[in-house]
Motif scaffolding. Structure first.
Motif, PDB file in Angstrom:
ATOM      1  N   ILE A 148       5.825  32.432 -33.608  1.00  0.00           N
ATOM      2  CA  ILE A 148       6.555  31.826 -34.719  1.00  0.00           C
ATOM      3  C   ILE A 148       5.708  32.019 -35.979  1.00  0.00           C
ATOM      4  O   ILE A 148       4.479  31.981 -35.903  1.00  0.00           O
ATOM      5  N   ALA A 149       6.359  32.239 -37.121  1.00  0.00           N
ATOM      6  CA  ALA A 149       5.597  32.400 -38.369  1.00  0.00           C
ATOM      7  C   ALA A 149       5.108  31.041 -38.868  1.00  0.00           C
ATOM      8  O   ALA A 149       5.868  30.071 -38.854  1.00  0.00           O
ATOM      9  N   ALA A 150       3.850  30.994 -39.316  1.00  0.00           N
ATOM     10  CA  ALA A 150       3.284  29.758 -39.865  1.00  0.00           C
ATOM     11  C   ALA A 150       2.994  29.945 -41.340  1.00  0.00           C
ATOM     12  O   ALA A 150       2.377  30.932 -41.731  1.00  0.00           O
ATOM     13  N   HIS A 151       3.439  29.003 -42.162  1.00  0.00           N
ATOM     14  CA  HIS A 151       3.167  29.006 -43.605  1.00  0.00           C
ATOM     15  C   HIS A 151       2.323  27.776 -43.887  1.00  0.00           C
ATOM     16  O   HIS A 151       2.809  26.646 -43.740  1.00  0.00           O
ATOM     17  N   ILE A 152       1.059  28.000 -44.253  1.00  0.00           N
ATOM     18  CA  ILE A 152       0.151  26.860 -44.381  1.00  0.00           C
ATOM     19  C   ILE A 152      -0.362  26.724 -45.807  1.00  0.00           C
ATOM     20  O   ILE A 152      -0.684  27.700 -46.471  1.00  0.00           O
ATOM     21  N   TYR A 153      -0.370  25.477 -46.286  1.00  0.00           N
ATOM     22  CA  TYR A 153      -0.820  25.120 -47.629  1.00  0.00           C
ATOM     23  C   TYR A 153      -1.940  24.108 -47.499  1.00  0.00           C
ATOM     24  O   TYR A 153      -1.754  23.057 -46.886  1.00  0.00           O
ATOM     25  N   MET A 154      -3.096  24.445 -48.054  1.00  0.00           N
ATOM     26  CA  MET A 154      -4.206  23.477 -47.983  1.00  0.00           C
ATOM     27  C   MET A 154      -5.051  23.583 -49.243  1.00  0.00           C
ATOM     28  O   MET A 154      -5.000  24.577 -49.959  1.00  0.00           O
ATOM     29  N   PRO A 155      -5.838  22.524 -49.532  1.00  0.00           N
ATOM     30  CA  PRO A 155      -6.709  22.578 -50.705  1.00  0.00           C
ATOM     31  C   PRO A 155      -7.682  23.746 -50.592  1.00  0.00           C
ATOM     32  O   PRO A 155      -8.156  24.067 -49.497  1.00  0.00           O
ATOM     33  N   GLN A 156      -8.003  24.380 -51.704  1.00  0.00           N
ATOM     34  CA  GLN A 156      -8.874  25.546 -51.653  1.00  0.00           C
ATOM     35  C   GLN A 156     -10.315  25.185 -51.305  1.00  0.00           C
ATOM     36  O   GLN A 156     -11.088  26.054 -50.931  1.00  0.00           O
ATOM     37  N   ASP A 157     -10.653  23.902 -51.401  1.00  0.00           N
ATOM     38  CA  ASP A 157     -12.016  23.501 -51.082  1.00  0.00           C
ATOM     39  C   ASP A 157     -12.123  22.813 -49.721  1.00  0.00           C
ATOM     40  O   ASP A 157     -12.975  21.961 -49.493  1.00  0.00           O
ATOM     41  N   VAL A 167      -6.356  32.680 -41.524  1.00  0.00           N
ATOM     42  CA  VAL A 167      -6.280  34.135 -41.694  1.00  0.00           C
ATOM     43  C   VAL A 167      -6.338  34.850 -40.338  1.00  0.00           C
ATOM     44  O   VAL A 167      -5.545  35.754 -40.046  1.00  0.00           O
ATOM     45  N   VAL A 168      -7.279  34.429 -39.503  1.00  0.00           N
ATOM     46  CA  VAL A 168      -7.485  35.107 -38.219  1.00  0.00           C
ATOM     47  C   VAL A 168      -6.239  34.998 -37.326  1.00  0.00           C
ATOM     48  O   VAL A 168      -5.851  35.960 -36.672  1.00  0.00           O
ATOM     49  N   TYR A 169      -5.610  33.833 -37.325  1.00  0.00           N
ATOM     50  CA  TYR A 169      -4.414  33.656 -36.490  1.00  0.00           C
ATOM     51  C   TYR A 169      -3.185  34.335 -37.093  1.00  0.00           C
ATOM     52  O   TYR A 169      -2.096  34.272 -36.526  1.00  0.00           O
ATOM     53  N   GLY A 170      -3.353  34.916 -38.271  1.00  0.00           N
ATOM     54  CA  GLY A 170      -2.241  35.671 -38.848  1.00  0.00           C
ATOM     55  C   GLY A 170      -1.225  34.825 -39.590  1.00  0.00           C
ATOM     56  O   GLY A 170      -0.088  35.256 -39.787  1.00  0.00           O
ATOM     57  N   ALA A 171      -1.617  33.629 -40.021  1.00  0.00           N
ATOM     58  CA  ALA A 171      -0.680  32.778 -40.755  1.00  0.00           C
ATOM     59  C   ALA A 171      -0.520  33.273 -42.193  1.00  0.00           C
ATOM     60  O   ALA A 171      -1.313  34.073 -42.685  1.00  0.00           O
ATOM     61  N   ASP A 172       0.516  32.787 -42.828  1.00  0.00           N
ATOM     62  CA  ASP A 172       0.741  32.984 -44.263  1.00  0.00           C
ATOM     63  C   ASP A 172      -0.026  31.854 -44.967  1.00  0.00           C
ATOM     64  O   ASP A 172       0.412  30.711 -44.971  1.00  0.00           O
ATOM     65  N   VAL A 173      -1.202  32.210 -45.516  1.00  0.00           N
ATOM     66  CA  VAL A 173      -2.160  31.192 -45.985  1.00  0.00           C
ATOM     67  C   VAL A 173      -2.068  31.000 -47.492  1.00  0.00           C
ATOM     68  O   VAL A 173      -2.183  31.965 -48.249  1.00  0.00           O
ATOM     69  N   HIS A 174      -1.870  29.763 -47.936  1.00  0.00           N
ATOM     70  CA  HIS A 174      -1.851  29.437 -49.359  1.00  0.00           C
ATOM     71  C   HIS A 174      -2.940  28.409 -49.644  1.00  0.00           C
ATOM     72  O   HIS A 174      -2.905  27.307 -49.103  1.00  0.00           O
ATOM     73  N   MET A 175      -3.903  28.809 -50.484  1.00  0.00           N
ATOM     74  CA  MET A 175      -4.982  27.905 -50.859  1.00  0.00           C
ATOM     75  C   MET A 175      -4.622  27.302 -52.213  1.00  0.00           C
ATOM     76  O   MET A 175      -4.400  28.032 -53.196  1.00  0.00           O
ATOM     77  N   VAL A 176      -4.581  25.995 -52.285  1.00  0.00           N
ATOM     78  CA  VAL A 176      -4.051  25.299 -53.445  1.00  0.00           C
ATOM     79  C   VAL A 176      -5.176  24.578 -54.204  1.00  0.00           C
ATOM     80  O   VAL A 176      -6.014  23.932 -53.582  1.00  0.00           O
ATOM     81  N   ASP A 177      -5.171  24.723 -55.510  1.00  0.00           N
ATOM     82  CA  ASP A 177      -6.125  23.983 -56.337  1.00  0.00           C
ATOM     83  C   ASP A 177      -5.570  22.571 -56.541  1.00  0.00           C
ATOM     84  O   ASP A 177      -4.961  22.270 -57.564  1.00  0.00           O
ATOM     85  N   GLY A 178      -5.771  21.745 -55.524  1.00  0.00           N
ATOM     86  CA  GLY A 178      -5.219  20.399 -55.552  1.00  0.00           C
ATOM     87  C   GLY A 178      -5.481  19.737 -54.213  1.00  0.00           C
ATOM     88  O   GLY A 178      -6.341  20.184 -53.465  1.00  0.00           O
ATOM     89  N   LEU A 179      -4.740  18.686 -53.932  1.00  0.00           N
ATOM     90  CA  LEU A 179      -4.923  17.933 -52.696  1.00  0.00           C
ATOM     91  C   LEU A 179      -3.727  18.130 -51.775  1.00  0.00           C
ATOM     92  O   LEU A 179      -2.765  18.827 -52.118  1.00  0.00           O
TER      93      LEU A 179
END
Lengths: 420, 420
Positions: A148-157, A167-179
């Protein structure tokens, strides 16, 4: 494994069917609980010797030893659950539940194993999650296992490990400048725009945020079953739980209700006092508890190296506060300096490398020992929600520790470098 | 739990008593094995339902479920062993034994749990170890749990997590500009100079190097018992084992011998083919296997990001080669590029984040599938000896992946950064 009877709103008790994916209560936006026919469950649930079945299986069963109280589906499993319960060397009543032994190194694996299992059962193709870091990693792993495709959003820090695993598991990774709250907003906006654009159902993302669908809490409830089984089917005096989203605490309380209804707990047993532990830099639940309020307020400028506790306003805050109060427990916060000291104390004196979140709980435990509110023989189950090693960069940063390998390459082979 | 009958030299079969700490055979410097009275063991060893005892205990038993075939002592335990055995999603015969679920994130926990247990039993106060990284971390943890001082020597370019855990657990950490062979020399010199200076016995370090004392291999043998139990007391067709020091492989072979002697394995069962997997950048055993030699030669300029495989000449090389040949297996090496590709393949397609060492094994497995030497239905147990997360810095470096958090702080809250 039991059939789900219905889903029930935790606020208004509205019932919904479970034959299609559900998110929140359509009437009041409350979180949904999975409910079974308790009479049928009482007849079919098998407390006796599920361990023997682990042996009969080609894999160890982990949390699926509780299959008789989980939805009747084929598990997407990576070996989650049945984690060690470590008795403290110093405090005879203290048991540390080592959730770092889970796949992806945190308790998040339990909730996402079940939630991804159900998503696969429903035929969902795209799952999205806002996360403080560890839920993102766990979703990435289970989604990979389930195709299944995973779209993940998390704080960049977040801890770098969270980024790498995405990245390794192949998810669609979004690093967010926020919480995580900003991440949640972005996931919501994305799904809203997909709906407005009439995106085909199979391409539309499903929001697998904690408490915005019923199965993550259902997976995490296995912590409640497990701690009771590991204490020979008795309750401890208290449970110490690091509380970011707080879903583990909610799930355990549901498990206690179910075990009492099924008859796995002796009638009249006193439920444990539930302690919700936070970091001073992000303590919305502890603040609301202190102020006697029924829900938390958004915690401004949240900052702590206990990355998993950076949740400025948990979605289940009022449920958490209700449980903590009903149990006679407390919500407490400790500062980062005290958390770091507790990491070093438990590593040096117990051989256990806690996550910063886990160390918020041990630090609070030590404080309550000092005030006499607890004694060392009180039976306490304390959750280390993640492996200390997953926070290598954050903890090293907090310790001002640098890699010694940056020393000159010209050192002769055999030259020794000792820190400090 | 059984009494130890004697310690036996693996080379010359000389017997030694186990009532005081022993290192190597005084006659030939061979490694020592723990031997029990096998007739007594046959009568007392309990294969049946040790799992039920885990439930009766306040902690989960882990590898101590095999207490009936381990020395009769009080364990120093952090919850090691009884790790998940994960069936591959793609190859029905492939089972990945997830040793990353152990304390300190690697299989090293098993050997050091038992070795530190025995050290405590003998009253030793100072333990020293040369390590490629993970044994150092595990010794630091178990020594902390046992209130024993740990002196650890490891290459300065180990994964940063290895350095951090040594420091956090309070060990005496020495980072060496060299390889594990240099570390071993330094530990030896230190102990020699302590002896020459007539250092009091309780202040003299005990060298707890693998195969230079009998109990690390004895702890690691539990992997052999466990894989057989998890396969319902049958042998697989093959075992794939990443081989640095190779002690796990030696320990498993000892377990198979014992299980046959005790009667836990059906008579006439064929032992698995043992595959020893290495990295091309440090492949002393694979080279000796290819050349038909009985022992390895020191591998010059060892270099691979599979840090645990950087052992230029394992102490047990001839034992490993004997076992591999006797079993009909092979010793093979794969290059770092192929290892990295296998990490990404198994993460994306199975949801399992392998250590570089584990991925050397999966890469070799895939090669043997491609050549037809194996088929996807052959029953293979493949060891992921460590958690992929423990190698965050090394794996990220190999992927040329940088923290996205270094992006400008001036990004507005909610700004999204997507890698690539």
């Amino acid at each position: 494994m039991p059939q789900i009877a219905f889903l029930e709103c935790s606020r208004c008790h509205h019932h919904l069917p479970a034959d299609t994916p559900q998110t929140l209560c359509p009437l009041c936006a409350g979180s949904l609980y999975v409910r079974y026919d308790m009479d049928a469950l009482r007849r079919s649930a098998q407390r006796e010797d599920p361990a023997a079945r682990a042996v009969a299986s080609s894999t160890s069963l982990g949390m699926w030893r509780y299959a008789s109280v989980l939805p009747d589906v084929t598990p997407v499993t990576l070996g989650e659950g049945w984690t060690p319960m470590l008795q403290s060397k110093r405090y005879p009543g203290l048991f540390i539940k080592e959730e770092g032994a889970n796949p992806t190194g945190t308790f998040k694996a339990r909730g996402l194993s079940l939630a991804v299992t159900m998503a696969k059962h429903y035929g969902l193709k795209h799952l999205a999650v806002p996360s403080a870091g560890n839920a993102a990693g766990a979703l990435a792993a289970y989604a990979a296992a389930a195709d299944i495709a995973a779209h993940i959003y998390m704080p960049q820090d977040v801890p770098f490990a969270n980024y790498l695993e995405g990245v390794v598991y192949g998810a669609d990774v979004h690093m967010v400048d926020g919480l995580i709250s900003d991440c949640a907003r972005l996931v919501g906006e994305q799904i809203k725009s997909q709906r407005e654009a009439n995106t085909p159902a199979e391409e539309t993302w499903f929001d697998i945020s904690t408490l915005k669908e019923p199965f993550r809490v259902e997976g995490k409830k296995t912590m409640g079953y497990e701690l009771v089984e590991q204490l020979q089917w008795t309750y401890p005096d208290a449970v110490f739980y690091p509380t970011g989203g707080g879903v583990g605490l909610i799930g355990m309380w549901k498990a206690f209700e179910e075990m009492e209804a099924i008859g796995w707990i002796a009638p009249g047993s006193k439920r444990p006092k539930m302690y919700a532990l936070q970091a001073s830099g992000c303590a919305p639940v502890a603040r609301a508890f202190d102020e006697g309020k029924p829900a938390s307020e958004f915690f401004q400028n949240a900052a702590t190296f206990a990355a998993g506790l950076r949740v400025p306003k948990p979605y289940g805050d009022s449920i958490i506060l209700d449980i903590v109060r009903a149990s006679g427990g407390k919500a407490l916060a400790v500062d980062d300096e005290t958390i770091l000291a507790s990491i070093l104390d438990y590593a040096k004196n117990e051989g256990i490398f806690l996550s910063p979140e886990g160390a918020a709980a041990t630090a609070a435990y030590d404080q309550l020992l000092a005030t006499g509110e607890l004694t060392p023989t009180d039976r306490v189950v304390l959750f280390n929600t993640g492996a200390g090693l997953k926070y290598t960069d954050m903890t090293a940063e907090a310790m001002h520790l640098r890699r010694p390998g940056s020393l000159p390459k010209s050192l002769p082979v055999g030259g020794i470098i000792t820190p400090q």
